[in-house]
Design a protein around this motif. Structure first.
Motif, PDB file in Angstrom:
ATOM      1  N   VAL A  50      -3.284  -3.057  -4.974  1.00 19.47           N
ATOM      2  CA  VAL A  50      -2.659  -4.279  -5.389  1.00 19.47           C
ATOM      3  C   VAL A  50      -2.606  -4.454  -6.954  1.00 19.47           C
ATOM      4  O   VAL A  50      -1.736  -5.149  -7.677  1.00 19.47           O
ATOM      5  CB  VAL A  50      -3.677  -5.450  -4.826  1.00 19.47           C
ATOM      6  CG1 VAL A  50      -3.175  -6.638  -5.414  1.00 19.47           C
ATOM      7  CG2 VAL A  50      -3.662  -5.260  -3.344  1.00 19.47           C
ATOM      8  N   GLN A  86       0.442  -3.114  -8.319  1.00 21.48           N
ATOM      9  CA  GLN A  86       1.573  -3.910  -7.966  1.00 21.48           C
ATOM     10  C   GLN A  86       1.478  -5.037  -9.176  1.00 21.48           C
ATOM     11  O   GLN A  86       2.481  -5.626  -9.643  1.00 21.48           O
ATOM     12  CB  GLN A  86       1.701  -4.665  -6.574  1.00 21.48           C
ATOM     13  CG  GLN A  86       1.955  -3.647  -5.464  1.00 21.48           C
ATOM     14  CD  GLN A  86       1.628  -4.228  -4.127  1.00 21.48           C
ATOM     15  OE1 GLN A  86       0.575  -4.642  -3.627  1.00 21.48           O
ATOM     16  NE2 GLN A  86       2.730  -4.803  -3.602  1.00 21.48           N
ATOM     17  N   LEU A 103      -0.383 -11.982  -5.606  1.00 19.96           N
ATOM     18  CA  LEU A 103      -1.008 -10.947  -5.749  1.00 19.96           C
ATOM     19  C   LEU A 103      -2.263 -10.876  -6.564  1.00 19.96           C
ATOM     20  O   LEU A 103      -3.204 -10.155  -6.024  1.00 19.96           O
ATOM     21  CB  LEU A 103      -0.063  -9.825  -6.712  1.00 19.96           C
ATOM     22  CG  LEU A 103       1.204  -9.366  -5.834  1.00 19.96           C
ATOM     23  CD1 LEU A 103       2.047  -8.410  -6.821  1.00 19.96           C
ATOM     24  CD2 LEU A 103       0.991  -8.361  -4.699  1.00 19.96           C
ATOM     25  N   GLN A 126       0.533   2.753  -0.484  1.00 14.87           N
ATOM     26  CA  GLN A 126      -0.533   2.472  -1.401  1.00 14.87           C
ATOM     27  C   GLN A 126      -1.085   3.468  -2.044  1.00 14.87           C
ATOM     28  O   GLN A 126      -1.983   3.450  -3.067  1.00 14.87           O
ATOM     29  CB  GLN A 126      -1.619   1.815  -0.240  1.00 14.87           C
ATOM     30  CG  GLN A 126      -1.167   0.333   0.035  1.00 14.87           C
ATOM     31  CD  GLN A 126      -2.409  -0.033   1.162  1.00 14.87           C
ATOM     32  OE1 GLN A 126      -2.675   0.751   2.083  1.00 14.87           O
ATOM     33  NE2 GLN A 126      -2.662  -1.035   0.943  1.00 14.87           N
ATOM     34  N   ARG A 173      -5.900 -10.035  -4.979  1.00 14.13           N
ATOM     35  CA  ARG A 173      -6.708  -8.831  -5.520  1.00 14.13           C
ATOM     36  C   ARG A 173      -8.315  -9.691  -5.726  1.00 14.13           C
ATOM     37  O   ARG A 173      -9.348  -8.669  -5.402  1.00 14.13           O
ATOM     38  CB  ARG A 173      -6.485  -8.455  -6.951  1.00 14.13           C
ATOM     39  CG  ARG A 173      -7.087  -7.474  -7.774  1.00 14.13           C
ATOM     40  CD  ARG A 173      -6.287  -6.721  -8.663  1.00 14.13           C
ATOM     41  NE  ARG A 173      -6.361  -7.688  -9.928  1.00 14.13           N
ATOM     42  CZ  ARG A 173      -7.247  -7.809 -11.018  1.00 14.13           C
ATOM     43  NH1 ARG A 173      -8.134  -6.926 -10.950  1.00 14.13           N
ATOM     44  NH2 ARG A 173      -7.000  -8.394 -12.058  1.00 14.13           N
TER      45      ARG A 173
END
Length: 450
Positions: free
Chosen positions: A399, A402, A432, A327, A436
Motif C-alpha cells: 500500500v 501505491q 490509501l 503486491q 495503510r
C-alpha cells in the motif's frame, strides 16, 4: 480426564486460585462472548513435562459423548506462557531420555497416543512434538541425548513436512536424521497394535530401511520423472542439485552428488559440474541468514512471506487469498508467488515446489531452493501471530508503494488547472492512507513478542 462441563475445573480451582492465574496457566479461557470457561472439556488429558519431570502443560484429545463440546478441534494444547513453550518441549522426553541415551536412537512421532502405544510395545525411546511442527529447538534438545533421530510417520506427506523442517537446521547439530514412512498408511500406534508383542522387533527391522534425510529430500525432488527421457534426466539432476547445494559441508555435498548421479542415471562428473555452477551462480543457497538483510526492507518482507508459504504452508492457510502478485515489487518474487498459488495445496512439500520451479527455469529453481532452507527471521517456529504480522507488514509495504506513486502524481499536477482530476486523485490518496493506517493498527494489536 476433563469432563465436558464448561466450568468443572473452574468451580473447584477458583476457590484457591485467581482467574488471572488460571488464564495464564492455560487451564481456563474466554469464549467468543468473553465468558470464562474451562479450556479443556470432554477430553482425555496428556500431561506434558519438562526434562526435570515437572508438569508444565497439557494436551487434550476430544472424546465423543453427550457433554462433549461441538465444532472444536480434535486436539487442544496448552497455550504458550510463562512455563509452557511448545517449541522447546517434547512429550515423554523426561521419561525416555535415559533409554534414548542407552540405545543411541530416538523415535520422533506425531502424537501422544503414538508414544504410548510404542512404549507399551517395548519401544521406550519415542517422543512427540506437542501439537506443533518440528522445530530447531526440538532437534537441539534431542542432540543432547542421541546422535540418531528417526522421524516415523504414517504418510509420505507427514514425513515430508517434518523432513523439510529438519533439513533447514540439521547440519547445526550432531544428529543423523532419517525418515521412516510406515507401511500401509499405518501410524505408529496402529503399527504397534497390529504387530502385538512383536511390534518392537518389527519396528527395529524397519529402522534399517529408514531413508537418510538428504537422500529422502533428493528422492522427493526427482520423484515422478521419466528418467528414460534425456530432458527429464537433466531436470531431475538440477532439482537434486538444488537440494545438495544448500548443504554447508563440502564432503557431504560430494557424497550426495554421487547418490544423485546414481539415482538419476547420469555421470557423477556431470552432477559435480552442475553443483559447481549452482554454487558459482547463487551463493544465496548457502548464504548466511544475514544475506537477505542486504535487501531493502520491503523486499525483505516479500522474501519472508515467500519463505513462510514454502516452509510453513499450514500456518499461512487462509491468508494466501489476501495476496496478489502485483503486491510484490520484484519480478522473481511475483513469479514465485504465482507458482505457489497455481499449485494451491498446503500438502505440497518444499521439495516438490523446488522441482516444479526447476521445470520452469533454473533461476526460479534456485530461488525456491533458497526459500526452502533459508532460516526465517524469527526465533523458533513461525507462530500464528508472527505469520499474521509478517503478512500485514507485506500488505503495508504494498500500500505504501501505491501511496508514494499517487503522491508523486499529485505533486506533478496543478490543482487549479485540473481540478476534477486532482480531486479524484487526492480522494484515492486519502483512501490509501486510511488503508495503510488500518493495516498498521492491526499490526500494533498483535503482541510484540509473538
Amino acid at each position: 480426564y476433563a469432563p465436558g462441563y464448561p466450568d468443572y475445573l473452574l468451580k473447584r480451582m477458583s476457590k484457591s486460585y485467581s482467574v488471572d492465574l488460571l488464564l495464564a496457566a492455560g487451564l481456563a479461557a474466554r469464549d467468543g462472548a468473553g465468558n470464562l470457561r474451562d479450556r479443556f472439556r470432554g477430553r482425555v488429558m496428556f500431561p506434558v513435562h519438562d526434562l526435570a519431570g515437572n508438569a508444565v502443560g497439557f494436551g487434550g484429545r476430544l472424546l465423543e459423548g453427550p457433554q462433549a463440546p461441538t465444532n472444536v478441534a480434535k486436539y487442544v494444547n496448552s497455550p504458550d506462557g510463562e512455563v509452557y513453550h511448545k517449541g522447546t518441549l517434547l512429550y515423554n522426553l523426561n521419561r525416555a531420555k535415559a533409554d534414548i541415551t542407552r540405545s543411541g536412537r530416538a523415535w520422533l512421532v506425531e502424537g501422544y497416543t503414538d508414544v504410548m502405544a510404542l512404549h507399551q510395545a517395548g519401544v521406550p525411546e519415542a517422543v512427540a512434538t506437542c501439537g506443533t511442527a518440528l522445530g530447531e529447538d526440538h532437534v537441539r534438545l534431542l542432540s543432547r541425548f542421541t546422535q540418531k533421530l528417526v522421524l516415523a510417520f504414517d504418510s509420505d506427506e507427514a514425513g515430508a513436512r517434518a523432513a523439510e523442517r529438519a533439513y533447514q537446521f540439521h547440519e547445526r547439530y550432531p544428529v543423523e536424521v532419517s525418515v521412516l514412512v510406515l507401511p500401509d498408511g499405518q501410524d505408529p500406534a496402529d503399527f504397534a497394535l497390529s504387530h502385538g508383542e512383536g511390534a518392537a522387533e518389527a519396528l527395529l527391522e524397519l529402522e534399517g530401511r529408514a531413508t537418510p534425510l538428504v537422500v529422502y529430500m533428493i528422492e522427493r525432488a526427482i520423484r515422478g520423472r521419466d528418467l528414460t527421457d534425456v530432458e527429464e534426466q537433466s531436470r531431475a539432476a538440477r532439482a537434486g542439485v538444488s537440494i545438495i547445494s544448500a548443504l554447508d559441508d563440502p564432503v557431504r555435498r560430494e557424497r550426495y552428488a554421487r547418490v544423485l548421479a546414481d539415482k538419476v542415471g547420469v555421470n557423477v562428473a556431470a552432477v559435480l559440474l552442475e553443483l559447481e555452477r549452482a554454487a558459482a551462480s547463487h551463493d544465496g543457497s548457502r548464504a548466511s541468514p544475514a544475506a537477505p538483510i542486504r535487501m531493502p526492507p520491503g523486499q525483505r518482507v516479500e522474501r519472508e512471506v515467500l519463505k513462510l508459504l514454502v516452509q510453513a504452508p499450514e500456518a499461512c492457510a487462509g491468508l494466501t487469498g489476501r495476496l496478489d502478485p502485483e503486491q510484490f515489487s520484484r519480478a522473481e518474487h511475483r513469479k514465485a508467488f504465482e507458482l505457489i498459488r497455481e499449485d494451491g495445496s498446503p500438502a505440497t512439500g518444499a521439495g516438490s515446489l523446488v522441482a516444479m520451479a526447476q521445470d520452469r527455469s533454473d533461476q526460479l529453481g534456485r530461488l525456491f531452493a533458497a526459500l526452502a532452507v533459508e532460516p526465517l527471521e524469527t526465533l523458533g517456529e513461525a507462530t500464528p501471530d508472527y505469520v499474521q504480522r509478517t503478512f500485514l507488514r507485506f500488505e503495508e509495504f504494498a500500500v505504501k508503494r501505491q501511496v508514494d506513486e499517487v503522491r508523486k502524481r499529485l505533486e506533478k499536477m496543478n490543482p487549479l488547472r485540473s481540478t476534477l482530476q486532482y480531486d479524484d486523485l487526492y480522494e484515492e490518496f486519502v483512501k490509501l492512507e486510511g488503508a495503510r493506517r488500518r493495516i498498521r493498527a492491526a499490526q500494533d494489536a498483535i503482541q510484540p513478542g509473538a
